[in-house]
Motif scaffolding. Structure first.
Motif, short mmCIF file in Angstrom:
data_model
loop_
_atom_site.label_atom_id
_atom_site.label_comp_id
_atom_site.label_asym_id
_atom_site.label_seq_id
_atom_site.Cartn_x
_atom_site.Cartn_y
_atom_site.Cartn_z
N VAL A 17 14.65 -46.87 -25.70
CA VAL A 17 13.47 -47.39 -25.01
C VAL A 17 12.66 -46.24 -24.42
O VAL A 17 11.43 -46.22 -24.48
N MET A 18 13.35 -45.26 -23.86
CA MET A 18 12.67 -44.08 -23.33
C MET A 18 11.87 -43.39 -24.42
O MET A 18 10.77 -42.87 -24.18
N GLY A 19 12.40 -43.43 -25.65
CA GLY A 19 11.72 -42.80 -26.76
C GLY A 19 10.38 -43.45 -27.07
O GLY A 19 9.52 -42.85 -27.72
N LEU A 20 10.19 -44.69 -26.61
CA LEU A 20 8.92 -45.39 -26.80
C LEU A 20 7.77 -44.64 -26.14
O LEU A 20 6.66 -44.62 -26.64
N ILE A 21 8.03 -44.04 -24.98
CA ILE A 21 6.95 -43.48 -24.18
C ILE A 21 7.02 -41.97 -24.00
O ILE A 21 6.01 -41.34 -23.66
N GLU A 22 8.18 -41.39 -24.22
CA GLU A 22 8.40 -39.98 -23.85
C GLU A 22 7.36 -39.04 -24.45
O GLU A 22 6.84 -38.15 -23.78
N HIS A 23 7.05 -39.22 -25.72
CA HIS A 23 6.16 -38.29 -26.41
C HIS A 23 4.76 -38.85 -26.62
O HIS A 23 3.95 -38.26 -27.34
N SER A 24 4.48 -39.97 -26.00
CA SER A 24 3.15 -40.58 -26.16
C SER A 24 2.12 -39.83 -25.33
O SER A 24 2.36 -39.53 -24.16
N PRO A 25 0.94 -39.55 -25.89
CA PRO A 25 -0.13 -38.93 -25.11
C PRO A 25 -0.81 -39.94 -24.19
O PRO A 25 -1.61 -39.56 -23.33
N ILE A 26 -0.50 -41.23 -24.37
CA ILE A 26 -1.06 -42.28 -23.52
C ILE A 26 -0.15 -42.47 -22.31
O ILE A 26 1.07 -42.51 -22.43
N ALA A 27 -0.77 -42.55 -21.13
CA ALA A 27 -0.01 -42.77 -19.90
C ALA A 27 0.79 -44.05 -20.00
O ALA A 27 0.23 -45.13 -20.20
N SER A 28 2.13 -43.95 -19.89
CA SER A 28 2.98 -45.12 -20.14
C SER A 28 4.15 -45.18 -19.17
O SER A 28 4.63 -44.15 -18.69
N VAL A 29 4.61 -46.40 -18.92
CA VAL A 29 5.78 -46.63 -18.07
C VAL A 29 6.63 -47.73 -18.69
O VAL A 29 6.18 -48.48 -19.55
N VAL A 30 7.88 -47.80 -18.23
CA VAL A 30 8.77 -48.91 -18.56
C VAL A 30 9.22 -49.51 -17.23
O VAL A 30 9.61 -48.78 -16.32
N SER A 31 9.15 -50.84 -17.11
CA SER A 31 9.59 -51.51 -15.88
C SER A 31 10.74 -52.46 -16.20
O SER A 31 10.90 -52.89 -17.34
N ASN A 32 11.51 -52.79 -15.16
CA ASN A 32 12.71 -53.62 -15.33
C ASN A 32 12.51 -54.96 -14.61
O ASN A 32 12.63 -55.03 -13.39
N PRO A 33 12.21 -56.04 -15.35
CA PRO A 33 11.96 -57.34 -14.72
C PRO A 33 13.22 -57.99 -14.17
O PRO A 33 13.13 -59.01 -13.48
N ARG A 34 14.38 -57.41 -14.45
CA ARG A 34 15.63 -57.97 -13.93
C ARG A 34 15.90 -57.50 -12.51
O ARG A 34 16.81 -58.00 -11.85
N LEU A 35 15.10 -56.54 -12.04
CA LEU A 35 15.21 -56.06 -10.67
C LEU A 35 14.11 -56.68 -9.82
O LEU A 35 13.08 -57.09 -10.34
N PRO A 36 14.32 -56.78 -8.50
CA PRO A 36 13.31 -57.36 -7.63
C PRO A 36 11.96 -56.65 -7.77
O PRO A 36 11.89 -55.42 -7.74
N ASP A 37 10.90 -57.41 -7.96
CA ASP A 37 9.53 -56.91 -8.02
C ASP A 37 9.22 -56.10 -9.27
O ASP A 37 8.22 -55.38 -9.32
N ASN A 38 10.06 -56.19 -10.32
CA ASN A 38 9.78 -55.56 -11.60
C ASN A 38 9.36 -54.09 -11.45
O ASN A 38 8.27 -53.69 -11.85
N PRO A 39 10.23 -53.25 -10.88
CA PRO A 39 9.85 -51.86 -10.61
C PRO A 39 9.83 -50.99 -11.86
O PRO A 39 10.51 -51.27 -12.85
N ILE A 40 9.07 -49.92 -11.80
CA ILE A 40 9.04 -48.92 -12.86
C ILE A 40 10.36 -48.16 -12.87
O ILE A 40 10.85 -47.73 -11.83
N VAL A 41 10.95 -48.01 -14.06
CA VAL A 41 12.20 -47.27 -14.18
C VAL A 41 12.05 -46.02 -15.05
O VAL A 41 12.98 -45.22 -15.16
N ALA A 42 10.89 -45.86 -15.68
CA ALA A 42 10.62 -44.66 -16.47
C ALA A 42 9.11 -44.46 -16.55
O ALA A 42 8.35 -45.43 -16.66
N ALA A 43 8.68 -43.21 -16.48
CA ALA A 43 7.26 -42.88 -16.58
C ALA A 43 7.13 -41.57 -17.34
O ALA A 43 7.91 -40.64 -17.12
N ASN A 44 6.17 -41.50 -18.25
CA ASN A 44 6.02 -40.27 -19.03
C ASN A 44 5.09 -39.28 -18.32
O ASN A 44 4.46 -39.60 -17.30
N ASP A 45 5.02 -38.08 -18.86
CA ASP A 45 4.22 -37.02 -18.24
C ASP A 45 2.75 -37.40 -18.18
O ASP A 45 2.04 -37.05 -17.23
N ALA A 46 2.27 -38.12 -19.20
CA ALA A 46 0.86 -38.50 -19.24
C ALA A 46 0.51 -39.43 -18.07
O ALA A 46 -0.59 -39.36 -17.52
#
Length: 210
Positions: A17-46
């Protein structure tokens, strides 16, 4: 702004899943809806570069920290509706960077499912739109539609399921194909769409109306 959620190693997305965003030039994040308030758990450099926030600040927070005084509440609700319905949504919304600079933001939120078909994560990506050139967002959509039109029927079918967050195994089942064939189509799509990552492929598909 709600308090930052403490993120443990078990809350972090898998490497695939991290590979989805790691090398993307588009600003991207992954969030976890199973945690309270659906927090971001990964964010790429962009994403860090676009927003100006440090990764330590970003992880554990809901994306609403980008909202500000002039952010339209109905657009925020449109994003929330997509999350609730587990559907991809693409909206243009006014957000704010860490230094308070407002920017027009084309936000995509798309669900990602696990092998059992249960919602696992959300993919979020942001493209800054020049407020003085509003046609840029429209131009992206027109380009996406034209690119998708050039695909074969089978390639469009595979892309549509990718945009819905399904895994190769699930797509194979839906289309009565082997998983190997789906992987082949995915590889061809990356080249045909000329995108550097799976996250960019999902965004292009949603921009095209899939």
């Amino acid at each position: 702004m709600k308090k930052q959620i403490a993120i443990t190693r078990s809350d972090l997305p898998a490497a695939s899943v991290m590979g989805l965003i790691e090398h993307s030039p588009i600003a991207s994040v992954v969030s976890n809806p199973r945690l309270p308030d659906n927090p971001i758990v990964a964010a790429n450099d962009a994403f860090v570069e676009l927003t100006g926030y440090d990764r330590d600040f970003i992880i554990g927070r809901n994306c609403r920290f980008l909202s500000g005084e002039e952010t339209k509440p109905w657009l925020t609700e449109e994003i929330r509706r997509g999350v609730r319905q587990q559907k991809s949504v693409l909206v243009e919304i006014l957000n704010y960077k860490k230094d308070g600079t407002p920017f027009q933001n084309a936000v995509l939120v798309a669900p990602l499912f696990d092998e059992e078909g249960e919602l696992e994560y959300f993919l979020g990506s942001q493209v800054e739109i020049d407020a003085d050139v509003p046609t840029l967002a429209k131009a992206r959509r027109v380009r996406a539609v034209e690119i998708v039109k050039s695909l074969s029927k089978r390639q469009r079918e595979v892309l549509q399921f990718i945009a819905k967050g399904l895994l190769n195994k699930q797509i194979a089942h839906e289309l009565n194909l082997s998983e190997r064939t789906v992987k082949m189509h995915r590889s061809i799509l990356m080249k045909r769409l000329d995108v550097p990552s799976a996250a960019d492929m999902v965004r292009l598909a949603v921009e095209a109306g899939m």
